[in-house]
Design an enzyme around this catalytic site. Sequence first.
Site, PDB file in Angstrom:
ATOM      1  N   ARG A  44       5.345  34.453  17.847  1.00  0.00           N
ATOM      2  CA  ARG A  44       4.424  35.435  18.425  1.00  0.00           C
ATOM      3  C   ARG A  44       3.015  35.058  17.994  1.00  0.00           C
ATOM      4  O   ARG A  44       2.837  34.158  17.170  1.00  0.00           O
ATOM      5  CB  ARG A  44       4.797  36.884  18.068  1.00  0.00           C
ATOM      6  CG  ARG A  44       5.407  37.175  16.737  1.00  0.00           C
ATOM      7  CD  ARG A  44       4.530  36.941  15.555  1.00  0.00           C
ATOM      8  NE  ARG A  44       3.238  37.561  15.702  1.00  0.00           N
ATOM      9  CZ  ARG A  44       2.166  37.226  15.022  1.00  0.00           C
ATOM     10  NH1 ARG A  44       2.216  36.244  14.124  1.00  0.00           N
ATOM     11  NH2 ARG A  44       1.009  37.824  15.195  1.00  0.00           N
ATOM     12  N   GLY A  45       2.035  35.764  18.571  1.00  0.00           N
ATOM     13  CA  GLY A  45       0.633  35.363  18.368  1.00  0.00           C
ATOM     14  C   GLY A  45       0.241  34.501  19.564  1.00  0.00           C
ATOM     15  O   GLY A  45       0.961  33.549  19.908  1.00  0.00           O
ATOM     16  N   GLN A 195       3.359  43.223  11.596  1.00  0.00           N
ATOM     17  CA  GLN A 195       2.847  41.847  11.445  1.00  0.00           C
ATOM     18  C   GLN A 195       1.894  41.745  10.255  1.00  0.00           C
ATOM     19  O   GLN A 195       1.782  40.684   9.639  1.00  0.00           O
ATOM     20  CB  GLN A 195       2.095  41.417  12.718  1.00  0.00           C
ATOM     21  CG  GLN A 195       2.975  41.161  13.929  1.00  0.00           C
ATOM     22  CD  GLN A 195       3.094  42.395  14.807  1.00  0.00           C
ATOM     23  OE1 GLN A 195       2.982  43.526  14.329  1.00  0.00           O
ATOM     24  NE2 GLN A 195       3.339  42.194  16.082  1.00  0.00           N
ATOM     25  N   ASP A 236      -5.692  38.736  22.538  1.00  0.00           N
ATOM     26  CA  ASP A 236      -4.666  38.176  23.430  1.00  0.00           C
ATOM     27  C   ASP A 236      -5.216  37.855  24.808  1.00  0.00           C
ATOM     28  O   ASP A 236      -4.707  37.000  25.507  1.00  0.00           O
ATOM     29  CB  ASP A 236      -3.481  39.134  23.550  1.00  0.00           C
ATOM     30  CG  ASP A 236      -2.645  39.072  22.290  1.00  0.00           C
ATOM     31  OD1 ASP A 236      -3.034  39.722  21.297  1.00  0.00           O
ATOM     32  OD2 ASP A 236      -1.652  38.328  22.281  1.00  0.00           O
TER      33      ASP A 236
HETATM   34  O1  MRU Z   1       2.738  40.981  19.438  1.00  0.00           O
HETATM   35  P1  MRU Z   1       2.088  39.848  18.723  1.00  0.00           P
HETATM   36  O2  MRU Z   1       2.469  39.745  17.288  1.00  0.00           O
HETATM   37  O3  MRU Z   1       2.262  38.546  19.481  1.00  0.00           O
HETATM   38  O4  MRU Z   1       0.537  40.197  18.780  1.00  0.00           O
HETATM   39  C1  MRU Z   1      -0.372  39.300  18.197  1.00  0.00           C
HETATM   40  C2  MRU Z   1      -1.781  39.754  18.271  1.00  0.00           C
HETATM   41  O5  MRU Z   1      -2.093  40.788  18.797  1.00  0.00           O
HETATM   42  C3  MRU Z   1      -2.811  38.820  17.719  1.00  0.00           C
HETATM   43  O6  MRU Z   1      -3.915  39.528  17.233  1.00  0.00           O
HETATM   44  C4  MRU Z   1      -3.294  37.869  18.827  1.00  0.00           C
HETATM   45  O7  MRU Z   1      -2.221  37.300  19.507  1.00  0.00           O
HETATM   46  C5  MRU Z   1      -4.149  36.784  18.285  1.00  0.00           C
HETATM   47  S1  MRU Z   1      -3.237  35.663  17.265  1.00  0.00           S
HETATM   48  C6  MRU Z   1      -4.302  34.446  16.762  1.00  0.00           C
END
Ligand code: MRU
Length: 351
Positions: A44-45, A195, A236
């Site tokens: 994820r990320g 997270q 995102d």
């Molecule tokens: O649901 P996730 O854990 O994928 O969400 C991640 C985020 O919201 C992060 O802030 C974003 O992807 C940037 S990661 C460098």
Amino acid sequence: MKSIRFVDGKLELLDQRKLPHQTVWIPCQDASDVAKAIRDMVVRGAPAIATAAAYGLALEARRARHLGDSDLEAHLGRALETLLQSRPTAVNLRWAMTRMEQALTAQRRGTSSIEDALLTEAKAIDSEDVATNQSIGRSGLSVFSGRTALRVLTHCNTGSLATSGYGTALGVIRSLYAGGQLQSVWVDETRPYLQGARLTAYELQEERIPYQLITDSTAAYVMQQGWVDAVIVGADRIARNGDTANKIGTYALAVLCTYHKVPFYVAAPWSTFDLGLNTGQDIPIESRSGEEVTTLGDTQLAPVGATALHVAFDVTPHELITGIITEHSVIVHPDTTSILAEAERHEEAFD
Ligand code: MRU
């Protein structure tokens, strides 16, 4: 720390659902394995999803190499679609898939096989992301030049685990620490997926960067006490007017920052901008199962049968953003004019 490894032709993803207590690497053989890993939050990320998907498509080309070139291309088109559908909000995934399509087109004019061309591109996406994040870190330093003993609050996980390495918002924090400018980090636990508590705390601990974990609702209290000098979060997807989708809870932080006059920064690579969208209202927001809210791991928190709303992201209006820190520059008070001017500068740089 890496969450994606491609060694001896094998792709493995670190199962982020099990961190920080177990280190389990999940092997992926093809695009559908990777799409499942993205859907299930193994990886994820936004940037990490993009890199993993690029490798997934390259693996698919290898697995289906027995097909002739034109059948293989049609097959890869379907695999690419599956990867694109795996999670809707992070635009970096689409950006990576566009690069892979372009590599496929370029391959037609060259001599390398489809398989080699796609793998080369996936490796480039992977390594470039680390360099990009290091540049974001350097841009971030310019924002805080001359400042010391900074107390920075962050949300979700934007570090090495969420990228190919180094991190975006956490990369800026890392750079500030390396430059002797950081006192400590407030880490929002980031309900419901945690997270912050599970991943950001783990990364900071490994790096020996001082931090304190807080519940998301404690952010208001620490700001009211005057204990926060800046908030830095990732993104995102960023619309052309600067509206920014990021982990649920980010918008609340931006509102708090406005009230408490704390600067609110977004750190993200240029691949997170979606200039095709006029405003954040057009950003697709992922809905996830309410069970991720009513339970914690195997433990039922809410009464059996309780229903819950679980939107994974929210959109922060650009008016609440002090600046967007990218690998190229810092866009101060982002809006359509400043973002399009920045985009034009890039086009000139690439000409
Ligand atoms: O649901 P996730 O854990 O994928 O969400 C991640 C985020 O919201 C992060 O802030 C974003 O992807 C940037 S990661 C460098």
